[in-house]
Design an enzyme around this catalytic site. Structure first.
Site, mmCIF file in Angstrom:
data_model
loop_
_atom_site.group_PDB
_atom_site.id
_atom_site.type_symbol
_atom_site.label_atom_id
_atom_site.label_comp_id
_atom_site.label_asym_id
_atom_site.label_seq_id
_atom_site.Cartn_x
_atom_site.Cartn_y
_atom_site.Cartn_z
ATOM 1 N N LYS A 116 35.865 51.005 40.533
ATOM 2 C CA LYS A 116 36.562 51.420 39.313
ATOM 3 C C LYS A 116 37.284 52.753 39.462
ATOM 4 O O LYS A 116 38.229 53.027 38.731
ATOM 5 C CB LYS A 116 35.583 51.466 38.129
ATOM 6 C CG LYS A 116 35.128 50.069 37.702
ATOM 7 C CD LYS A 116 34.473 50.053 36.343
ATOM 8 C CE LYS A 116 34.241 48.600 35.907
ATOM 9 N NZ LYS A 116 33.645 48.468 34.590
ATOM 10 N N LYS A 199 36.692 39.891 40.888
ATOM 11 C CA LYS A 199 36.111 39.200 39.732
ATOM 12 C C LYS A 199 37.075 39.289 38.550
ATOM 13 O O LYS A 199 37.863 40.235 38.438
ATOM 14 C CB LYS A 199 34.759 39.807 39.362
ATOM 15 C CG LYS A 199 34.831 41.170 38.712
ATOM 16 C CD LYS A 199 33.557 41.488 37.941
ATOM 17 C CE LYS A 199 33.771 42.747 37.107
ATOM 18 N NZ LYS A 199 33.229 42.740 35.790
ATOM 19 N N LYS A 202 38.301 42.499 32.221
ATOM 20 C CA LYS A 202 39.193 42.893 31.127
ATOM 21 C C LYS A 202 40.210 43.920 31.604
ATOM 22 O O LYS A 202 41.288 44.038 31.037
ATOM 23 C CB LYS A 202 38.376 43.527 29.983
ATOM 24 C CG LYS A 202 37.443 42.581 29.283
ATOM 25 C CD LYS A 202 36.696 43.327 28.181
ATOM 26 C CE LYS A 202 35.236 43.019 28.157
ATOM 27 N NZ LYS A 202 34.361 44.099 28.636
HETATM 28 N N1 AQP Z 1 33.987 37.915 36.202
HETATM 29 C C1 AQP Z 1 32.738 37.865 35.744
HETATM 30 N N2 AQP Z 1 31.942 36.808 36.056
HETATM 31 C C2 AQP Z 1 30.670 36.734 35.586
HETATM 32 N N3 AQP Z 1 30.122 37.681 34.782
HETATM 33 C C3 AQP Z 1 30.889 38.735 34.448
HETATM 34 N N4 AQP Z 1 30.671 39.822 33.676
HETATM 35 C C4 AQP Z 1 31.780 40.590 33.662
HETATM 36 N N5 AQP Z 1 32.746 40.035 34.394
HETATM 37 C C5 AQP Z 1 32.219 38.877 34.903
HETATM 38 C C6 AQP Z 1 29.414 40.083 32.983
HETATM 39 O O1 AQP Z 1 29.722 40.312 31.612
HETATM 40 C C7 AQP Z 1 28.757 41.196 31.060
HETATM 41 C C8 AQP Z 1 29.423 42.220 30.199
HETATM 42 O O2 AQP Z 1 30.304 42.987 31.015
HETATM 43 P P1 AQP Z 1 30.889 44.366 30.489
HETATM 44 O O3 AQP Z 1 31.977 44.159 29.539
HETATM 45 O O4 AQP Z 1 29.798 45.177 29.936
HETATM 46 O O5 AQP Z 1 31.373 45.098 31.775
HETATM 47 P P2 AQP Z 1 32.104 44.595 33.044
HETATM 48 O O6 AQP Z 1 31.136 43.883 33.933
HETATM 49 O O7 AQP Z 1 32.767 45.781 33.631
HETATM 50 O O8 AQP Z 1 33.138 43.531 32.465
HETATM 51 P P3 AQP Z 1 34.706 43.562 32.566
HETATM 52 O O9 AQP Z 1 35.247 42.410 31.821
HETATM 53 O O10 AQP Z 1 35.082 43.686 33.993
HETATM 54 O O11 AQP Z 1 35.077 44.862 31.755
HETATM 55 P P4 AQP Z 1 35.926 46.126 32.203
HETATM 56 O O12 AQP Z 1 37.217 45.616 32.744
HETATM 57 O O13 AQP Z 1 36.108 46.923 30.948
HETATM 58 O O14 AQP Z 1 35.126 46.856 33.214
HETATM 59 C C9 AQP Z 1 27.977 41.780 32.247
HETATM 60 O O15 AQP Z 1 26.691 41.184 32.303
HETATM 61 C C10 AQP Z 1 28.774 41.377 33.449
HETATM 62 O O16 AQP Z 1 27.952 41.147 34.577
#
Ligand code: AQP
Length: 337
Positions: A116, A199, A202
């Protein structure tokens, strides 16, 4: 797992909607774990300002959107405790103690921080992104959770949480339950549709991410344009065919089957037919989900009441864990009266 086991997990209110990976990797399991587990789920707004804090009004709106989406996905406030992380000050209060027993090198090994911070460079990154996994450990340990249902990307953070719990317990006596990650199988890591080496997220470009608030045309367009490969063979092989295997995993998860069975069902067909079917299965879920979310958002006062009740219930666990921790560390308790 016993019927007494407790689960806790969280989701960030980043973006205007959760993405398909959040749902398939984590939230879907949260819904099913309401039955048979004592379930605590939180919208982790403190975590969401670690990269770039949005406009205050937008953050508030996104917090309500995620809460509404979690309810639309099937969380039932009568069967689980749904709350907002910043409503419980115990999270940051415990986090400080855990920071003080975390090695700098240990925190520095977290790959999500490296990923990140890669875009803007470590020196330009806020310290909050660096300490994020320690706050996440506090989120979990406060509730004495046995299981943490998350996607594959969170495995390393869960290991850190376990290490910190064990370290504190060894030094001060049994205080925290050492939690296990609960990570599903084929949908635990949904990949970016345009770059299957990453992966779905968002924070990645829109074309590779399916937001559950996307309209049917956008979902269909993104899936039809998903990057696959040139050999034309429908085969589940995440190593050599990550893009195609991702589509098979999505379709399997949306239709309640396995990637191997989807592969068998599409034998002899082309990528175009598979993509059309994947798009239909995602739209069939996303459309009613989006309208239910809209309905819930029409009554923000009721959403806020649900979250306030959740925060109150959360206090019953978080308060005693924090008090016990502070006592064990040796912080002088304030005199009563
Ligand atoms: N691509 C993914 N596949 C499976 N699980 C996923 N999670 C996130 N992306 C995937 C799971 O979603 C839960 C909540 O995630 P989060 O929003 O708290 O943070 P993150 O993992 O950082 O998700 P994003 O969408 O990638 O958000 P941003 O872009 O803001 O950082 C977690 O249990 C995660 O494992």
């Amino acid at each position: 797992m016993t019927s007494q086991s407790r689960v806790l997990s969280g989701i960030q209110p980043t973006g205007d909607s959760m993405q398909l990976g959040n749902y398939l990797g984590a939230v879907r399991n949260w819904v099913s774990m309401q039955d048979g587990y004592e379930a605590y789920y939180c919208v982790v707004d403190l975590h969401s300002i670690t990269i770039e804090a949005p406009e205050p009004a937008l953050l508030r709106q996104r917090t309500r959107i995620v809460a509404a989406q979690l309810l639309a996905a099937g969380l039932d406030p009568e069967r689980c405790t749904l709350f907002v992380q910043s409503h419980r000050p115990e999270h940051t209060q415990l986090s400080w103690v855990l920071e003080c027993i975390t090695g700098f090198g240990e925190a520095n090994r977290m790959t999500q921080f490296k990923d990140k911070s890669a875009k803007s460079g470590v020196d330009r990154q806020g310290v909050g992104l660096f300490t994020y996994p320690i706050l996440q450990a506090a989120d979990i340990l406060l509730y004495q959770a046995n299981y943490v249902p998350v996607g594959e990307d969170q495995r390393q953070h869960l290991e850190l949480t376990r290490d910190l719990a064990q370290r504190f317990n060894a030094k001060y006596g049994q205080t925290f339950t050492v939690p296990d990650a609960f990570i599903g199988t084929s949908a635990a890591k949904i990949l970016d549709l345009q770059d299957p080496s990453a992966k779905m997220s968002k924070s990645r470009p829109d074309a590779g991410t399916i937001y559950l608030a996307d309209d049917p045309a956008a979902i269909t367009r993104k899936i039809k344009r998903a990057v696959t490969d040139a050999d034309g063979d429908i085969r589940y092989d995440p190593e050599t065919k990550p893009g195609l295997s991702n589509l098979l995993a999505i379709h399997a998860a949306m239709t309640g089957t396995t990637p191997a069975k989807v592969e068998a069902g599409f034998a002899g067909q082309g990528y175009g037919q598979l993509k059309a079917a994947v798009a239909d299965s995602v739209v069939a879920f996303a459309q009613p989900f989006a309208s239910r979310t809209r309905e819930l958002l029409e009554d923000p006062a009721e959403l806020d009441r649900i979250l306030a009740r959740g925060a109150e219930r959360a206090r019953a666990l978080a308060g005693p864990t924090l008090a016990d921790t502070y006592d064990k560390v040796g912080f002088l308790a304030p005199a009563v009266g």
